[in-house]
Scaffold this motif. Structure first.
Motif, PDB file in Angstrom:
ATOM      1  N   VAL A  16       0.782  -1.220  -0.031  1.00 33.20           N
ATOM      2  CA  VAL A  16       0.059  -0.061   0.052  1.00 33.20           C
ATOM      3  C   VAL A  16       0.804   1.036  -0.019  1.00 33.20           C
ATOM      4  O   VAL A  16       0.713   2.233  -0.569  1.00 33.20           O
ATOM      5  CB  VAL A  16      -0.857  -0.030   1.277  1.00 33.20           C
ATOM      6  CG1 VAL A  16      -1.647   1.470   1.199  1.00 33.20           C
ATOM      7  CG2 VAL A  16      -1.981  -1.089   1.190  1.00 33.20           C
ATOM      8  N   ARG A  17       1.833   1.345   0.825  1.00 32.45           N
ATOM      9  CA  ARG A  17       2.812   2.756   0.922  1.00 32.45           C
ATOM     10  C   ARG A  17       3.634   2.699  -0.537  1.00 32.45           C
ATOM     11  O   ARG A  17       3.551   3.776  -0.815  1.00 32.45           O
ATOM     12  CB  ARG A  17       3.940   2.305   1.945  1.00 32.45           C
ATOM     13  CG  ARG A  17       4.705   3.462   1.933  1.00 32.45           C
ATOM     14  CD  ARG A  17       6.124   3.067   2.975  1.00 32.45           C
ATOM     15  NE  ARG A  17       6.986   2.339   2.125  1.00 32.45           N
ATOM     16  CZ  ARG A  17       7.575   2.438   1.159  1.00 32.45           C
ATOM     17  NH1 ARG A  17       7.603   3.850   0.475  1.00 32.45           N
ATOM     18  NH2 ARG A  17       8.313   1.507   0.541  1.00 32.45           N
ATOM     19  N   ARG A  18       4.076   1.543  -1.161  1.00 34.10           N
ATOM     20  CA  ARG A  18       4.609   1.465  -2.303  1.00 34.10           C
ATOM     21  C   ARG A  18       3.763   2.296  -3.469  1.00 34.10           C
ATOM     22  O   ARG A  18       4.176   3.103  -4.214  1.00 34.10           O
ATOM     23  CB  ARG A  18       5.118   0.240  -2.762  1.00 34.10           C
ATOM     24  CG  ARG A  18       5.730   0.091  -4.135  1.00 34.10           C
ATOM     25  CD  ARG A  18       6.018  -1.122  -4.495  1.00 34.10           C
ATOM     26  NE  ARG A  18       5.291  -2.592  -4.232  1.00 34.10           N
ATOM     27  CZ  ARG A  18       4.575  -2.684  -4.953  1.00 34.10           C
ATOM     28  NH1 ARG A  18       4.291  -2.094  -6.158  1.00 34.10           N
ATOM     29  NH2 ARG A  18       3.398  -3.665  -4.838  1.00 34.10           N
ATOM     30  N   VAL A  19       2.181   1.737  -3.713  1.00 31.95           N
ATOM     31  CA  VAL A  19       1.530   2.203  -4.718  1.00 31.95           C
ATOM     32  C   VAL A  19       0.913   3.537  -4.486  1.00 31.95           C
ATOM     33  O   VAL A  19       0.364   4.282  -5.401  1.00 31.95           O
ATOM     34  CB  VAL A  19       0.302   1.147  -5.072  1.00 31.95           C
ATOM     35  CG1 VAL A  19       0.982  -0.101  -5.619  1.00 31.95           C
ATOM     36  CG2 VAL A  19      -0.742   0.926  -3.914  1.00 31.95           C
ATOM     37  N   ARG A  20       0.872   3.970  -3.230  1.00 30.19           N
ATOM     38  CA  ARG A  20       0.437   5.144  -2.639  1.00 30.19           C
ATOM     39  C   ARG A  20       1.450   6.213  -2.709  1.00 30.19           C
ATOM     40  O   ARG A  20       1.105   7.419  -2.686  1.00 30.19           O
ATOM     41  CB  ARG A  20      -0.527   5.344  -1.310  1.00 30.19           C
ATOM     42  CG  ARG A  20      -1.667   4.719  -1.261  1.00 30.19           C
ATOM     43  CD  ARG A  20      -2.263   4.566  -0.022  1.00 30.19           C
ATOM     44  NE  ARG A  20      -2.299   5.631   0.843  1.00 30.19           N
ATOM     45  CZ  ARG A  20      -3.177   5.879   1.688  1.00 30.19           C
ATOM     46  NH1 ARG A  20      -3.736   4.969   2.239  1.00 30.19           N
ATOM     47  NH2 ARG A  20      -3.064   7.073   2.262  1.00 30.19           N
ATOM     48  N   GLY A  21       2.819   5.752  -2.931  1.00 24.46           N
ATOM     49  CA  GLY A  21       3.864   6.667  -2.541  1.00 24.46           C
ATOM     50  C   GLY A  21       4.728   6.664  -4.124  1.00 24.46           C
ATOM     51  O   GLY A  21       4.281   7.436  -5.026  1.00 24.46           O
ATOM     52  N   LEU A  28       2.971   6.074  -7.409  1.00 23.23           N
ATOM     53  CA  LEU A  28       1.840   6.968  -7.636  1.00 23.23           C
ATOM     54  C   LEU A  28       1.896   7.780  -9.045  1.00 23.23           C
ATOM     55  O   LEU A  28       2.828   8.382  -8.818  1.00 23.23           O
ATOM     56  CB  LEU A  28       1.278   7.693  -6.436  1.00 23.23           C
ATOM     57  CG  LEU A  28      -0.103   8.397  -6.690  1.00 23.23           C
ATOM     58  CD1 LEU A  28      -1.256   7.552  -6.548  1.00 23.23           C
ATOM     59  CD2 LEU A  28      -0.114   9.386  -5.318  1.00 23.23           C
ATOM     60  N   ASP A  29       0.774   7.423  -9.738  1.00 23.47           N
ATOM     61  CA  ASP A  29       0.728   8.445 -11.004  1.00 23.47           C
ATOM     62  C   ASP A  29       0.006   9.554 -10.635  1.00 23.47           C
ATOM     63  O   ASP A  29      -1.300   9.399  -9.872  1.00 23.47           O
ATOM     64  CB  ASP A  29       0.075   7.666 -12.179  1.00 23.47           C
ATOM     65  CG  ASP A  29       0.293   8.431 -13.471  1.00 23.47           C
ATOM     66  OD1 ASP A  29       0.185   9.790 -13.320  1.00 23.47           O
ATOM     67  OD2 ASP A  29       0.353   8.039 -14.685  1.00 23.47           O
ATOM     68  N   ALA A  30       0.551  10.919 -10.777  1.00 17.29           N
ATOM     69  CA  ALA A  30      -0.402  12.075 -10.454  1.00 17.29           C
ATOM     70  C   ALA A  30      -1.553  12.373 -11.099  1.00 17.29           C
ATOM     71  O   ALA A  30      -2.554  12.970 -10.529  1.00 17.29           O
ATOM     72  CB  ALA A  30       0.456  13.421 -10.535  1.00 17.29           C
ATOM     73  N   ARG A  31      -1.815  11.550 -12.373  1.00 16.74           N
ATOM     74  CA  ARG A  31      -3.216  11.498 -13.058  1.00 16.74           C
ATOM     75  C   ARG A  31      -4.197  10.756 -12.352  1.00 16.74           C
ATOM     76  O   ARG A  31      -5.289  10.811 -12.907  1.00 16.74           O
ATOM     77  CB  ARG A  31      -2.784  11.341 -14.249  1.00 16.74           C
ATOM     78  CG  ARG A  31      -1.786  12.508 -15.127  1.00 16.74           C
ATOM     79  CD  ARG A  31      -1.484  11.788 -16.502  1.00 16.74           C
ATOM     80  NE  ARG A  31      -0.866  10.618 -16.395  1.00 16.74           N
ATOM     81  CZ  ARG A  31      -0.745   9.592 -17.204  1.00 16.74           C
ATOM     82  NH1 ARG A  31      -1.222   9.947 -18.283  1.00 16.74           N
ATOM     83  NH2 ARG A  31      -0.078   8.426 -17.392  1.00 16.74           N
ATOM     84  N   ALA A  32      -3.751   9.867 -11.600  1.00  9.87           N
ATOM     85  CA  ALA A  32      -4.697   8.778 -10.979  1.00  9.87           C
ATOM     86  C   ALA A  32      -5.964   9.485 -10.192  1.00  9.87           C
ATOM     87  O   ALA A  32      -5.594  10.514  -9.596  1.00  9.87           O
ATOM     88  CB  ALA A  32      -4.057   7.814 -10.165  1.00  9.87           C
TER      89      ALA A  32
END
Length: 170
Positions: free
Chosen positions: A114-119, A122-126
């Motif tokens: 979770v930390r990895r995909v939220r950090g 993470l793509d700013a366009r998501a």
């Protein structure tokens, strides 16, 4: 695989199977992202802080401030509740809605992932829908060629179930 910090759930937090109808489409999955029980302790703490800060001035004013601050925090907490709804025709997360034909692959994440995909990943366009009291997340790819949003990333207490429903009904 780790689990969310809070394992307590209320009946509103439990995922619901196929039922009802939303605009003529069967609801395949529905989850309310309600605050965890410990978030209500923050509401009490906010009211207590207001009371303690104003008690030396006036007990009446301190009581009123505690009610106003605690009440305002409670309203904000309730207002922050969102839903994740999957129907035969659409996916809705909070107020965002997309047709199912534009929903691609979904992935569930827990713990350190979770930390990895939220950090870092993470793509700013998501499109993001995070809740502090809900640890796991689901990443849902968006395949609409005219939509610049690559994916939706949303909190879910039951991310594997969301992935299962989205994958089974493509």
């Amino acid at each position: 695989m780790s689990h969310p910090a809070s394992s307590s759930t209320s009946p509103a937090d439990e995922p619901r199977g196929a039922h009802g109808s939303a605009g003529g489409s069967t609801v395949l999955y529905e989850e309310k992202l309600t605050p965890a029980w410990w978030m209500w302790l923050l509401v009490l703490f906010a009211g207590l802080v207001a009371f303690v800060a104003l008690a030396p001035i006036s007990m009446w004013l301190a009581g009123l401030a505690a009610l106003v601050v605690g009440g305002g925090a409670a309203v904000a907490l309730v207002a922050s509740t969102t839903s994740l709804v999957v129907t035969e025709d659409s996916l809705q997360v909070g107020r965002a809605r997309i047709e199912r034909r534009f929903v691609g692959e979904a992935e569930a994440f827990r713990g350190d992932d979770v930390r990895r995909v939220r950090g870092p990943e993470l793509d700013a366009r998501a499109f993001m829908n995070f809740r502090a009291s809900v640890g796991p997340v689901v990443r849902i790819r968006i395949t609409d060629p005219v939509d610049p949003t690559p994916y939706w990333l949303t909190s879910s207490r039951h991310p594997e179930r969301v992935v299962e429903v989205l994958s089974a009904h493509r």
